[in-house]
Design a protein around this motif. Structure first.
Motif: not given
Length: 99
Positions: A29-40
């Motif tokens: 879940h912590k790793a998925k937070v990084v992905c949330g705002a990722c432009p790619v």
């Protein structure tokens, strides 16, 4: 420059340690937070789905979530094409809504 290099160079996780992205359980879940705002995010997810990458969080989805998506849509031949098209259509609809 390859397709992977083009999107990977702007990924929000490019400076993260692999141990932060290739985790199990609640740590995902912590790793998925990084992905949330990722432009790619879509490009990353397409890479994982097209190559059936089994480990880690890619494009905001865990291994389990990606397997479920692959089972749900077994006839997709190119996730890259599907997700790129969806991304363009979304951006166009957002642009029309803003006018």
């Amino acid at each position: 420059m390859s397709w992977n290099e083009m999107w990977a160079n702007v990924a929000l996780c490019k400076t993260a340690k692999p141990d932060e992205l290739f985790v199990r359980g609640a740590e995902q879940h912590k790793a998925k937070v990084v992905c949330g705002a990722c432009p790619v995010r879509a490009e990353c997810l397409a890479e994982a789905l097209d190559n059936e990458i089994e480990w880690g969080v890619w494009g905001g989805l865990t291994e389990r979530e990606r397997r479920a998506l692959l089972r749900k849509r077994p006839n997709v031949t190119s996730w890259r094409e599907l997700l790129e098209t969806a991304k363009v259509e979304h951006e166009q609809s957002v642009g029309r809504a803003a006018v």
